[in-house]
Write an enzyme that holds these catalytic residues in place. Structure first.
Site, PDB file in Angstrom:
ATOM      1  N   THR A  17       0.811  -1.223   0.000  1.00  0.00           N
ATOM      2  CA  THR A  17       0.000   0.000   0.000  1.00  0.00           C
ATOM      3  C   THR A  17       0.839   1.265   0.000  1.00  0.00           C
ATOM      4  OG1 THR A  17      -1.818  -1.095   1.115  1.00  0.00           O
ATOM      5  CG2 THR A  17      -1.723   1.279   1.361  1.00  0.00           C
ATOM      6  N   GLN A 281      -4.522 -21.250  18.375  1.00  0.00           N
ATOM      7  CA  GLN A 281      -5.258 -20.216  17.616  1.00  0.00           C
ATOM      8  C   GLN A 281      -5.255 -18.887  18.368  1.00  0.00           C
ATOM      9  OE1 GLN A 281      -9.212 -21.722  16.784  1.00  0.00           O
ATOM     10  NE2 GLN A 281      -8.424 -23.524  15.750  1.00  0.00           N
TER      11      GLN A 281
END
Ligand code: ASP
Length: 346
Positions: A17, A281
Site C-alpha cells: 500500500t 489459535q
C-alpha cells in the site's frame, strides 16, 4: 560500522500500500514505482544518509508474495551486505509477518538491521502513515550504539509506534495505524518523541560472515481446527499429496478433540513421516499440552509443541527446515529449539 560516517542504507521496495496509487478505472489500489514514493517524501533528503534503492519489477501487492520473492530479497541483501550499514524493506502489510519470519531464518548470522515497513494508507494520501514509517525505519536502520555497533542486529518490523522482532510479529489490524503486535515478546523499541530501544529484548550478535540459505519447501499447510470439522475434511487435508509439514492450529493451550477418528488420523499421518506442529489459535500465550487431556492425547499421537511461536514463524520455519533437506526427525528437533529468537522453549 563502515568508515564513512554517513550511514549507508539500502531500501528494497517490494510494493504494498505504501507505494500504491488508485487505478482511475477500477478505483482499486495498485502498486506503483519507487520514484512516485520518493517524490512524496521530500524530507528524506534532510536525513544525512547515503540512501540507495532497488525495487521489485513490477512492485507487488504482498498477497502475491511467495518464497521466490523472499529469495530475491535475501540475495539482494547478501550481495550488498558489506556495502551498507542497514537495510529497509518496503512491503505490503498483509504478508509482512511471513516475510519477516522467512528472512530471519534465511539470513543466518545477520548482525545488521533489516527493517521491514509499509503503511495502511498510500504515501500520496494526506493522512498517510507511510511517510513517518519510512523515515523512522531509515533512522532505526542507521542507529548505532556507543561502541558504533548497529542497535538492531536482526530482522524487525517497524510500524507506527513500535519496532517488533520480525519472527514474533503478527498483523493484528486491517485498519489501525498500529497494525502489528508481538503478543509473546516485548517490543524492540517504542517510537515516541524519541526512539526508546529495549536493550534486553534486542538480539546481540557476534559479527560473523552472513550465511544465506534460500531454499524453502512449500509442501506445508495450516490446518485450523473448528468445532464440527468432519473426518472426511481432516483426512483430505492430512493426505494432501506431497505434504511434509502441518501447522495444526488448535484451541487454547494446544487442545484438540479426543474422538478416536481424529486422534487415529493424526497418528497415522505422523507415522507416515508428516511433521505436525501444535500452534494455538490464540494470539497470546502458547501451547502447554500437559494442562488438559485434550492436549495430552494429541502429543501422545506424535504432534510436537510449537510453544509460543506465531503461526507465521511456524509455517516459514517448517518451509525453511524442509528446504534444508532435513529428515522429519531433524525437523522435529529444530522445531523444538530456538533458531533466531522465534520461540521461547520452557
Ligand atoms: N494488500 C496490501 C499489501 O499487503 C495491504 C498493505 O500493504 O497494507 O500489499
Amino acid at each position: 560500522m563502515l568508515t564513512n560516517k554517513r550511514p549507508k542504507i539500502l531500501i528494497i521496495y517490494t510494493g504494498g500500500t505504501i507505494g500504491m496509487i488508485e487505478n482511475p478505472e477500477t478505483r482499486a489500489l495498485q502498486p506503483f514505482d519507487f520514484s512516485h514514493l520518493m517524490d512524496n517524501v521530500p524530507k528524506i533528503k534532510k536525513l544525512d544518509y547515503d540512501i540507495d534503492n532497488i525495487q521489485f519489477n513490477p512492485p507487488i501487492d504482498s498477497s502475491n508474495m511467495d518464497p521466490s520473492h523472499w529469495r530475491d530479497i535475501a540475495l539482494a541483501i547478501e550481495e550488498r551486505y558489506d556495502r551498507y550499514d542497514g537495510f529497509v524493506v518496503l512491503h505490503g502489510t498483509d504478508t509482512m509477518a511471513f516475510t519477516a519470519s522467512a528472512l530471519s531464518f534465511m539470513l543466518e548470522n545477520l548482525s545488521k538491521p533489516v527493517i521491514i515497513t509499509g503503511s495502511q494508507l498510500p504515501i500520496g494520501e494526506v493522512r498517510t502513515d507511510g511517510e513517518e514509517n519510512l523515515i523512522t525505519a531509515l533512522q532505526v536502520a542507521a542507529a548505532i550504539d556507543e561502541k558504533g555497533r548497529p542497535r538492531v542486529q536482526e530482522v524487525a518490523i517497524l510500524f507506527e509506534n513500535y519496532l517488533w522482532r520480525g519472527n514474533r510479529a503478527t498483523k493484528m489490524s486491517a485498519d489501525n495505524f498500529n497494525a502489528f503486535k508481538s503478543f509473546n515478546y516485548p517490543e524492540l523499541a517504542e517510537i515516541g518523541l524519541d526512539i526508546e530501544y529495549n536493550a534486553n529484548a534486542l538480539r546481540k550478535m557476534q559479527p560473523r560472515p552472513l550465511k544465506v540459505c534460500t531454499d524453502m519447501d512449500s509442501n506445508v499447510i495450516f490446518l485450523e481446527l473448528n468445532p464440527g470439522m468432519t473426518e472426511q475434511t481432516l483426512k483430505h487435508l492430512l493426505h494432501t499429496p506431497g505434504i511434509k509439514g502441518i501447522v495444526l492450529k488448535t484451541y487454547g493451550a494446544g487442545n484438540c478433540p479426543t474422538h478416536s477418528w481424529f486422534i487415529n488420523s493424526i497418528r497415522e499421518a505422523v507415522d507416515h513421516g508428516v511433521v505436525i506442529v501444535n500452534v494455538t489459535q490464540c494470539v497470546n500465550g502458547g501451547v502447554n499440552c500437559s494442562l488438559y487431556e485434550t492436549g495430552n492425547t494429541i502429543s501422545e499421537a506424535g504432534v510436537i509443541s510449537g510453544y509460543d511461536i506465531t503461526s507465521e514463524a511456524a509455517i516459514t520455519k517448517l518451509m525453511f527446515l524442509f528446504g534444508q533437506g532435513y529428515t522429519p526427525n531433524m525437523v522435529k528437533k529444530y522445531m523444538a529449539s530456538d533458531i533466531c529468537g522465534e520461540v521461547t522453549i520452557p
